[in-house]
Write a protein that holds these residues in place. Structure first.
Motif, mmCIF file in Angstrom:
data_model
loop_
_atom_site.group_PDB
_atom_site.id
_atom_site.type_symbol
_atom_site.label_atom_id
_atom_site.label_comp_id
_atom_site.label_asym_id
_atom_site.label_seq_id
_atom_site.Cartn_x
_atom_site.Cartn_y
_atom_site.Cartn_z
ATOM 1 N N ILE A 18 -5.172 72.103 82.062
ATOM 2 C CA ILE A 18 -5.895 72.958 83.088
ATOM 3 C C ILE A 18 -5.096 74.210 83.033
ATOM 4 N N TYR A 19 -3.824 73.985 83.616
ATOM 5 C CA TYR A 19 -2.923 75.065 84.280
ATOM 6 C C TYR A 19 -2.646 75.892 82.934
ATOM 7 N N ARG A 20 -2.529 75.414 81.851
ATOM 8 C CA ARG A 20 -2.357 76.083 80.510
ATOM 9 C C ARG A 20 -3.422 76.378 79.741
ATOM 10 N N ASP A 21 -4.640 76.539 80.506
ATOM 11 C CA ASP A 21 -5.936 76.903 79.794
ATOM 12 C C ASP A 21 -6.284 76.148 78.696
ATOM 13 N N GLU A 22 -5.867 74.851 78.589
ATOM 14 C CA GLU A 22 -6.150 73.926 77.541
ATOM 15 C C GLU A 22 -7.400 73.175 77.569
ATOM 16 N N MET A 23 -7.976 73.391 78.911
ATOM 17 C CA MET A 23 -8.918 72.237 79.289
ATOM 18 C C MET A 23 -9.556 72.836 80.552
ATOM 19 N N ARG A 24 -10.920 72.395 80.612
ATOM 20 C CA ARG A 24 -11.616 72.926 81.862
ATOM 21 C C ARG A 24 -11.563 71.845 83.101
ATOM 22 N N LEU A 25 -11.688 72.356 84.342
ATOM 23 C CA LEU A 25 -11.499 71.679 85.455
ATOM 24 C C LEU A 25 -12.710 70.479 85.317
ATOM 25 N N ASN A 26 -13.854 70.863 85.069
ATOM 26 C CA ASN A 26 -15.086 69.724 84.968
ATOM 27 C C ASN A 26 -14.703 68.758 83.888
ATOM 28 N N ALA A 42 -11.225 63.317 92.241
ATOM 29 C CA ALA A 42 -10.549 63.773 91.039
ATOM 30 C C ALA A 42 -10.444 65.159 90.977
ATOM 31 N N ASN A 43 -11.504 65.964 91.544
ATOM 32 C CA ASN A 43 -11.624 67.299 91.752
ATOM 33 C C ASN A 43 -10.420 67.840 92.641
ATOM 34 N N ASN A 44 -10.512 67.207 93.820
ATOM 35 C CA ASN A 44 -9.322 67.444 94.838
ATOM 36 C C ASN A 44 -7.897 67.389 94.311
ATOM 37 N N LEU A 45 -7.737 66.321 93.464
ATOM 38 C CA LEU A 45 -6.414 66.257 93.089
ATOM 39 C C LEU A 45 -5.945 67.206 92.146
ATOM 40 N N LEU A 46 -7.011 67.526 91.152
ATOM 41 C CA LEU A 46 -6.743 68.397 90.128
ATOM 42 C C LEU A 46 -6.485 69.923 90.756
ATOM 43 N N ARG A 47 -7.324 70.260 91.867
ATOM 44 C CA ARG A 47 -7.216 71.504 92.242
ATOM 45 C C ARG A 47 -5.886 71.634 93.093
ATOM 46 N N ASN A 48 -5.620 70.673 93.861
ATOM 47 C CA ASN A 48 -4.268 70.471 94.579
ATOM 48 C C ASN A 48 -2.857 70.895 93.500
ATOM 49 N N LEU A 49 -3.098 70.105 92.256
ATOM 50 C CA LEU A 49 -2.040 70.366 91.342
ATOM 51 C C LEU A 49 -2.168 71.685 90.697
ATOM 52 N N GLN A 50 -3.080 72.547 90.877
ATOM 53 C CA GLN A 50 -3.040 73.765 90.313
ATOM 54 C C GLN A 50 -2.576 74.753 91.202
ATOM 55 N N HIS A 51 -2.997 74.483 92.589
ATOM 56 C CA HIS A 51 -2.082 75.468 93.673
ATOM 57 C C HIS A 51 -0.598 74.964 93.736
ATOM 58 N N ILE A 52 -0.213 73.801 93.645
ATOM 59 C CA ILE A 52 1.067 73.536 93.591
ATOM 60 C C ILE A 52 1.707 74.135 92.418
#
Length: 109
Positions: A18-26, A42-52
């Protein structure tokens, strides 16, 4: 719902995409759900990682063990500079959480 350790590595790998724009969050969230993870978690964990990864404050709680793994993997993959951003995000999270709930997150410190 508690996030199991078996999901952390997959969430990290998908989060990097997601961070590398290779995949969508959903799509990443759906992949984790097919592996038995609650979609909201899953949504919360993935969003946390993006912020981190961006060095930004995140608001959703993660276990101490999960946080430790993410920090280790970020250092491995992004070096000291990436790790410093991640630690900054983590510190901002502690400050935020302490202000909202008065919880000092002793296990995280």
């Amino acid at each position: 719902m508690k996030i199991e350790s078996k999901h952390w590595k997959l969430a990290y790998d998908l989060g990097l995409k997601i961070y590398r724009d290779e995949m969508r969050l959903n799509d990443a969230k759906d992949e984790l759900a097919t592996r038995g993870m609650n979609p909201n978690s899953a949504n919360n964990l993935l969003r946390n990682l993006q912020h981190i990864l961006r060095g930004e404050r995140y608001r959703r709680a993660m276990s101490t063990a999960n946080t430790d793994e993410f920090l280790d993997w970020i250092r491995r993959d992004y070096g000291d500079e990436g790790h410093a951003k991640a630690v900054s995000a983590f510190r901002q999270h502690i400050e935020y959480f302490t202000g909202i709930k008065g919880d000092k997150l002793a296990s995280h410190r």
